[in-house]
Design an enzyme around this catalytic site. Structure first.
Site, PDB file in Angstrom:
ATOM      1  N   ASP A  70       0.820  -1.214   0.000  1.00  0.00           N
ATOM      2  CA  ASP A  70       0.000   0.000   0.000  1.00  0.00           C
ATOM      3  C   ASP A  70       0.851   1.260   0.000  1.00  0.00           C
ATOM      4  O   ASP A  70       2.082   1.205   0.150  1.00  0.00           O
ATOM      5  CB  ASP A  70      -0.965  -0.009   1.194  1.00  0.00           C
ATOM      6  CG  ASP A  70      -0.310  -0.450   2.506  1.00  0.00           C
ATOM      7  OD1 ASP A  70       0.926  -0.438   2.597  1.00  0.00           O
ATOM      8  OD2 ASP A  70      -1.054  -0.796   3.440  1.00  0.00           O
ATOM      9  N   ASP A 140      -7.234  -3.128  14.248  1.00  0.00           N
ATOM     10  CA  ASP A 140      -8.612  -3.475  13.863  1.00  0.00           C
ATOM     11  C   ASP A 140      -8.626  -4.613  12.836  1.00  0.00           C
ATOM     12  O   ASP A 140      -9.655  -4.896  12.231  1.00  0.00           O
ATOM     13  CB  ASP A 140      -9.335  -2.241  13.294  1.00  0.00           C
ATOM     14  CG  ASP A 140      -8.655  -1.689  12.040  1.00  0.00           C
ATOM     15  OD1 ASP A 140      -7.632  -2.270  11.599  1.00  0.00           O
ATOM     16  OD2 ASP A 140      -9.148  -0.689  11.497  1.00  0.00           O
ATOM     17  N   HIS A 142      -6.993  -4.779  10.007  1.00  0.00           N
ATOM     18  CA  HIS A 142      -6.848  -4.465   8.586  1.00  0.00           C
ATOM     19  C   HIS A 142      -5.559  -5.057   8.027  1.00  0.00           C
ATOM     20  O   HIS A 142      -4.516  -5.018   8.662  1.00  0.00           O
ATOM     21  CB  HIS A 142      -6.976  -2.966   8.280  1.00  0.00           C
ATOM     22  CG  HIS A 142      -5.879  -2.080   8.770  1.00  0.00           C
ATOM     23  ND1 HIS A 142      -6.109  -1.033   9.642  1.00  0.00           N
ATOM     24  CD2 HIS A 142      -4.561  -2.039   8.493  1.00  0.00           C
ATOM     25  CE1 HIS A 142      -4.973  -0.403   9.885  1.00  0.00           C
ATOM     26  NE2 HIS A 142      -4.009  -0.997   9.199  1.00  0.00           N
ATOM     27  N   GLU A 147      -9.683  -1.858   5.470  1.00  0.00           N
ATOM     28  CA  GLU A 147     -10.304  -1.617   6.765  1.00  0.00           C
ATOM     29  C   GLU A 147     -11.489  -2.563   6.972  1.00  0.00           C
ATOM     30  O   GLU A 147     -11.958  -3.192   6.013  1.00  0.00           O
ATOM     31  CB  GLU A 147     -10.795  -0.157   6.812  1.00  0.00           C
ATOM     32  CG  GLU A 147      -9.686   0.886   6.681  1.00  0.00           C
ATOM     33  CD  GLU A 147      -8.896   1.087   7.986  1.00  0.00           C
ATOM     34  OE1 GLU A 147      -8.798   0.158   8.804  1.00  0.00           O
ATOM     35  OE2 GLU A 147      -8.362   2.196   8.160  1.00  0.00           O
TER      36      GLU A 147
HETATM   37  C1  GLP Z   1      -0.454   0.393   8.449  1.00  0.00           C
HETATM   38  C2  GLP Z   1      -0.225  -0.389   7.175  1.00  0.00           C
HETATM   39  C3  GLP Z   1      -0.524  -1.848   7.367  1.00  0.00           C
HETATM   40  C4  GLP Z   1       0.191  -2.348   8.593  1.00  0.00           C
HETATM   41  C5  GLP Z   1      -0.324  -1.609   9.789  1.00  0.00           C
HETATM   42  C6  GLP Z   1       0.216  -2.098  11.118  1.00  0.00           C
HETATM   43  O1  GLP Z   1      -1.781   0.730   8.657  1.00  0.00           O
HETATM   44  N1  GLP Z   1      -0.994   0.079   6.083  1.00  0.00           N
HETATM   45  O2  GLP Z   1      -0.126  -2.569   6.216  1.00  0.00           O
HETATM   46  O3  GLP Z   1       0.024  -3.726   8.734  1.00  0.00           O
HETATM   47  O4  GLP Z   1       0.031  -0.247   9.608  1.00  0.00           O
HETATM   48  O5  GLP Z   1       1.341  -1.410  11.498  1.00  0.00           O
HETATM   49  P1  GLP Z   1       2.264  -1.797  12.700  1.00  0.00           P
HETATM   50  O6  GLP Z   1       3.071  -2.961  12.238  1.00  0.00           O
HETATM   51  O7  GLP Z   1       3.107  -0.579  12.923  1.00  0.00           O
HETATM   52  O8  GLP Z   1       1.389  -2.124  13.848  1.00  0.00           O
END
Ligand code: GLP
Length: 263
Positions: A70, A140, A142, A147
């Site tokens: 993303d 959440d 995602h 989402e």
């Molecule tokens: C962002 C990214 C996700 C990722 C998430 C969790 O929202 N778009 O792809 O998995 O963060 O991040 P973290 O690993 O910092 O908890």
């Protein structure tokens, strides 16, 4: 679905990096190994381990093509919170033999998101799909920026971020949720589950609810990560801290069935 529980974050990252390196090394040289990659704090330790292996001459990226999950809409490459910047800073700039032309990241500055996303899907298809998609999840649940209530068959496209996600990610934007872009481009859940293998990292107490929903809840668009239950080669690598909401029997089951894997 395999759930590989490691004692702590460092061990989880080492396990995931060893797994990915073994897959790349075992891959035939006739065609590139196509690797899907995430951002976020969860994969940072895995990238550190992959860089170590690469710099030690144990792992080559010369025949690896990457596709990132993303990108925020409206952030240029040089913005230090763009995922383009993150990936170069944490992985690509440190690899000895990664070919820049093999790096694919959605362009958050596009003025035609629909065409950008369609071209991304077509490029993935042109390589015959993704061999291994590594992912992380939000609190959440995602997966990428899909989402809650995103279709489980979604493809790469434009996504609106929830207020919750903007609040969670504001820690990287001076703690101001308003500074977190409201939109992102993201691969779909269907894009991820079409991959031959999926490896998702889930660590920390704050992901305990999401891990339980992914593994023990029903398949539901409310927890988009739960789509992994329908994949025939999905692995979750997690740490003990993330296991707090699993039932004791499920926790014991995974430890038992994976005991050889707890290095
Ligand atoms: C962002 C990214 C996700 C990722 C998430 C969790 O929202 N778009 O792809 O998995 O963060 O991040 P973290 O690993 O910092 O908890």
């Amino acid at each position: 679905m395999r759930v590989v529980i490691q004692e702590n974050y460092e061990k989880m990252c080492k396990w995931a990096a060893d797994y990915i390196a073994a897959k790349i090394n075992a891959h035939s040289e006739d065609r590139p190994f196509v690797l899907g990659l995430p951002t976020g704090s969860s994969p940072i330790g895995v990238y550190r381990e992959l860089v170590k292996k690469n710099q030690a001459g144990e792992l080559s990226f010369a025949n690896v093509v990457t596709f990132n999950m993303d990108e925020y809409l409206g952030l240029p490459h040089e913005h230090d919170q763009s995922y383009w910047y993150f990936m170069h800073d944490n992985l690509f700039d440190h690899l000895t033999d990664m070919k820049p032309e093999n790096i694919n990241i959605l362009n958050g500055m596009t003025d035609d998101p629909e065409a950008e996303c369609a071209a991304y899907e077509a490029k993935i298809a042109s390589y015959g799909g993704i061999d291994l998609f590594m992912g992380g999840i939000g609190v959440d649940g995602h997966l990428a920026f899909n989402e809650p209530f995103t279709s489980l068959s979604s493809r790469t496209g434009l996504r609106a971020l929830t207020t919750d996600t903007r609040i969670v990610n504001s820690r990287f934007f001076g703690n101001d949720p308003e500074k977190v872009p409201a939109y992102a481009l993201s691969v779909g859940i269907g894009t991820v589950t079409d991959s031959k293998e999926v490896l998702v990292l889930i660590n920390g107490h704050n992901k305990a609810r999401a891990l339980a929903a992914t593994v023990q809840g029903g398949v539901s668009q409310q927890w988009t990560c739960s789509a992994l239950q329908l994949h025939n080669a999905a692995i979750i690598a997690c740490d003990e801290a993330a296991c707090g909401e699993l039932t004791v029997d499920a926790y014991k089951y995974f430890l038992d069935i994976e005991k050889e894997e707890r290095l």
